[in-house]
Scaffold this motif. Structure first.
Motif, PDB file in Angstrom:
ATOM      1  N   GLN A   1      -3.450 -16.126   0.208  1.00  0.00           N
ATOM      2  CA  GLN A   1      -4.619 -16.267   1.073  1.00  0.00           C
ATOM      3  C   GLN A   1      -4.248 -17.177   2.226  1.00  0.00           C
ATOM      4  OE1 GLN A   1      -7.792 -17.871  -1.290  1.00  0.00           O
ATOM      5  NE2 GLN A   1      -8.047 -15.994  -2.454  1.00  0.00           N
ATOM      6  N   TRP A   2      -4.654 -16.801   3.429  1.00  0.00           N
ATOM      7  CA  TRP A   2      -4.398 -17.692   4.554  1.00  0.00           C
ATOM      8  C   TRP A   2      -5.181 -18.979   4.333  1.00  0.00           C
ATOM      9  CZ3 TRP A   2      -0.506 -16.927   7.621  1.00  0.00           C
ATOM     10  CH2 TRP A   2      -0.013 -15.639   7.776  1.00  0.00           C
ATOM     11  N   PRO A   3      -4.604 -20.119   4.677  1.00  0.00           N
ATOM     12  CA  PRO A   3      -5.312 -21.388   4.479  1.00  0.00           C
ATOM     13  C   PRO A   3      -6.669 -21.377   5.184  1.00  0.00           C
ATOM     14  CG  PRO A   3      -3.036 -21.805   5.101  1.00  0.00           C
ATOM     15  CD  PRO A   3      -3.270 -20.324   5.253  1.00  0.00           C
TER      16      PRO A   3
ATOM     17  N   HIS B   1      -1.074 -32.268  14.855  1.00  0.00           N
ATOM     18  CA  HIS B   1      -0.079 -31.227  14.584  1.00  0.00           C
ATOM     19  C   HIS B   1      -0.480 -30.452  13.330  1.00  0.00           C
ATOM     20  CE1 HIS B   1       1.630 -33.342  11.125  1.00  0.00           C
ATOM     21  NE2 HIS B   1       1.512 -34.453  11.842  1.00  0.00           N
ATOM     22  N   PRO B   2       0.028 -29.232  13.166  1.00  0.00           N
ATOM     23  CA  PRO B   2      -0.291 -28.475  11.959  1.00  0.00           C
ATOM     24  C   PRO B   2       0.272 -29.173  10.725  1.00  0.00           C
ATOM     25  CG  PRO B   2       1.141 -27.213  13.438  1.00  0.00           C
ATOM     26  CD  PRO B   2       0.870 -28.534  14.090  1.00  0.00           C
ATOM     27  N   PRO B   3      -0.238 -28.845   9.543  1.00  0.00           N
ATOM     28  CA  PRO B   3       0.253 -29.494   8.329  1.00  0.00           C
ATOM     29  C   PRO B   3       1.747 -29.262   8.128  1.00  0.00           C
ATOM     30  CG  PRO B   3      -1.665 -28.135   7.870  1.00  0.00           C
ATOM     31  CD  PRO B   3      -1.273 -27.874   9.277  1.00  0.00           C
ATOM     32  N   ILE B   4       2.386 -30.217   7.494  1.00  0.00           N
ATOM     33  CA  ILE B   4       3.794 -30.069   7.146  1.00  0.00           C
ATOM     34  C   ILE B   4       3.883 -28.986   6.081  1.00  0.00           C
ATOM     35  CG2 ILE B   4       5.791 -31.222   6.130  1.00  0.00           C
ATOM     36  CD1 ILE B   4       4.619 -33.849   7.269  1.00  0.00           C
ATOM     37  N   HIS B   5       4.846 -28.088   6.214  1.00  0.00           N
ATOM     38  CA  HIS B   5       5.003 -27.007   5.251  1.00  0.00           C
ATOM     39  C   HIS B   5       6.488 -26.696   5.069  1.00  0.00           C
ATOM     40  CE1 HIS B   5       4.909 -25.081   9.211  1.00  0.00           C
ATOM     41  NE2 HIS B   5       5.704 -24.180   8.683  1.00  0.00           N
ATOM     42  N   PRO B   6       6.841 -26.121   3.915  1.00  0.00           N
ATOM     43  CA  PRO B   6       8.251 -25.780   3.697  1.00  0.00           C
ATOM     44  C   PRO B   6       8.652 -24.646   4.647  1.00  0.00           C
ATOM     45  CG  PRO B   6       6.893 -25.011   1.862  1.00  0.00           C
ATOM     46  CD  PRO B   6       6.014 -25.795   2.776  1.00  0.00           C
TER      47      PRO B   6
ATOM     48  N   MET C   1       6.240 -32.411  -3.239  1.00  0.00           N
ATOM     49  CA  MET C   1       4.863 -32.621  -2.813  1.00  0.00           C
ATOM     50  C   MET C   1       4.480 -31.655  -1.696  1.00  0.00           C
ATOM     51  SD  MET C   1       3.026 -35.832  -0.964  1.00  0.00           S
ATOM     52  CE  MET C   1       3.890 -35.414   0.524  1.00  0.00           C
ATOM     53  N   VAL C   2       5.360 -31.483  -0.715  1.00  0.00           N
ATOM     54  CA  VAL C   2       5.083 -30.576   0.405  1.00  0.00           C
ATOM     55  C   VAL C   2       4.930 -29.145  -0.108  1.00  0.00           C
ATOM     56  CG1 VAL C   2       6.097 -29.549   2.496  1.00  0.00           C
ATOM     57  CG2 VAL C   2       6.167 -32.022   2.162  1.00  0.00           C
ATOM     58  N   CYS C   3       5.822 -28.714  -0.992  1.00  0.00           N
ATOM     59  CA  CYS C   3       5.750 -27.348  -1.525  1.00  0.00           C
ATOM     60  C   CYS C   3       4.495 -27.135  -2.352  1.00  0.00           C
ATOM     61  CB  CYS C   3       6.986 -27.037  -2.363  1.00  0.00           C
ATOM     62  SG  CYS C   3       8.484 -26.902  -1.377  1.00  0.00           S
TER      63      CYS C   3
ATOM     64  N   HIS D   1       1.651 -28.747  -2.165  1.00  0.00           N
ATOM     65  CA  HIS D   1       0.479 -28.762  -1.289  1.00  0.00           C
ATOM     66  C   HIS D   1       0.342 -27.440  -0.553  1.00  0.00           C
ATOM     67  CE1 HIS D   1      -1.911 -29.687   2.331  1.00  0.00           C
ATOM     68  NE2 HIS D   1      -2.617 -30.385   1.463  1.00  0.00           N
ATOM     69  N   PHE D   2       1.457 -26.931  -0.025  1.00  0.00           N
ATOM     70  CA  PHE D   2       1.425 -25.652   0.683  1.00  0.00           C
ATOM     71  C   PHE D   2       0.962 -24.531  -0.248  1.00  0.00           C
ATOM     72  CE2 PHE D   2       3.588 -21.650   1.696  1.00  0.00           C
ATOM     73  CZ  PHE D   2       3.003 -21.386   2.933  1.00  0.00           C
ATOM     74  N   LEU D   3       1.534 -24.480  -1.458  1.00  0.00           N
ATOM     75  CA  LEU D   3       1.157 -23.422  -2.398  1.00  0.00           C
ATOM     76  C   LEU D   3      -0.314 -23.517  -2.791  1.00  0.00           C
ATOM     77  CD1 LEU D   3       4.346 -23.278  -4.630  1.00  0.00           C
ATOM     78  CD2 LEU D   3       3.580 -21.589  -2.943  1.00  0.00           C
ATOM     79  N   SER D   4      -0.818 -24.732  -2.908  1.00  0.00           N
ATOM     80  CA  SER D   4      -2.240 -24.871  -3.248  1.00  0.00           C
ATOM     81  C   SER D   4      -3.128 -24.396  -2.107  1.00  0.00           C
ATOM     82  CB  SER D   4      -2.564 -26.316  -3.622  1.00  0.00           C
ATOM     83  OG  SER D   4      -2.535 -27.142  -2.486  1.00  0.00           O
ATOM     84  N   CYS D   5      -2.653 -24.501  -0.876  1.00  0.00           N
ATOM     85  CA  CYS D   5      -3.450 -24.074   0.275  1.00  0.00           C
ATOM     86  C   CYS D   5      -3.500 -22.557   0.430  1.00  0.00           C
ATOM     87  CB  CYS D   5      -2.892 -24.680   1.563  1.00  0.00           C
ATOM     88  SG  CYS D   5      -3.164 -26.439   1.708  1.00  0.00           S
ATOM     89  N   VAL D   6      -2.499 -21.847  -0.073  1.00  0.00           N
ATOM     90  CA  VAL D   6      -2.447 -20.393   0.096  1.00  0.00           C
ATOM     91  C   VAL D   6      -2.702 -19.651  -1.218  1.00  0.00           C
ATOM     92  CG1 VAL D   6      -0.940 -20.526   2.113  1.00  0.00           C
ATOM     93  CG2 VAL D   6       0.073 -20.322  -0.163  1.00  0.00           C
TER      94      VAL D   6
END
Length: 79
Positions: free
Chosen positions: A9-11, A21-26, A48-50, A52-57
Motif C-alpha cells: 500500500q502506498w504510504p 524532506h521525505p522520510p528516510i527509506h531503504p 529501524m529504517v527498514c 519503519h518503511f515496511l510498516s508504512c507500506v
C-alpha cells in the motif's frame, strides 16, 4: 512478499505538509557480507529504517483479544 501477495500500500499522507524532506527509506537490500562489516549501531539504524518503511507500506495491523474465565472447584480464574 508484500508485492507477491498484492498487499503493498502506498504510504498514507499526513494531515499537514511542513516542507521537510521525505522520510528516510531503504534504497536497496543489504547483503550478509556487507552487514558482517557493519558496526552494531549501523545495523540497528538500518533495521529501524527498514522496519519503519515496511510498516508504512503494509496493511494496518489487526489485533485480537481472548478472555477466558475458568471455574475450578467454585473459584473463578479470569485470564
Amino acid at each position: 512478499r508484500l508485492l507477491a501477495d498484492n498487499k503493498f500500500q502506498w504510504p498514507r499522507g499526513g494531515g499537514h505538509d511542513d516542507q521537510a524532506h521525505p522520510p528516510i527509506h531503504p534504497t536497496r537490500c543489504s547483503t550478509p557480507q556487507e552487514e558482517g562489516n557493519w558496526s552494531r549501531d549501523k545495523k540497528l539504524v538500518y533495521e529501524m529504517v527498514c522496519r519503519h518503511f515496511l510498516s508504512c507500506v503494509s496493511p494496518p495491523a489487526v489485533g485480537m483479544e481472548t478472555t477466558v474465565e475458568i471455574d475450578i472447584a467454585g473459584e473463578q480464574f479470569p485470564a
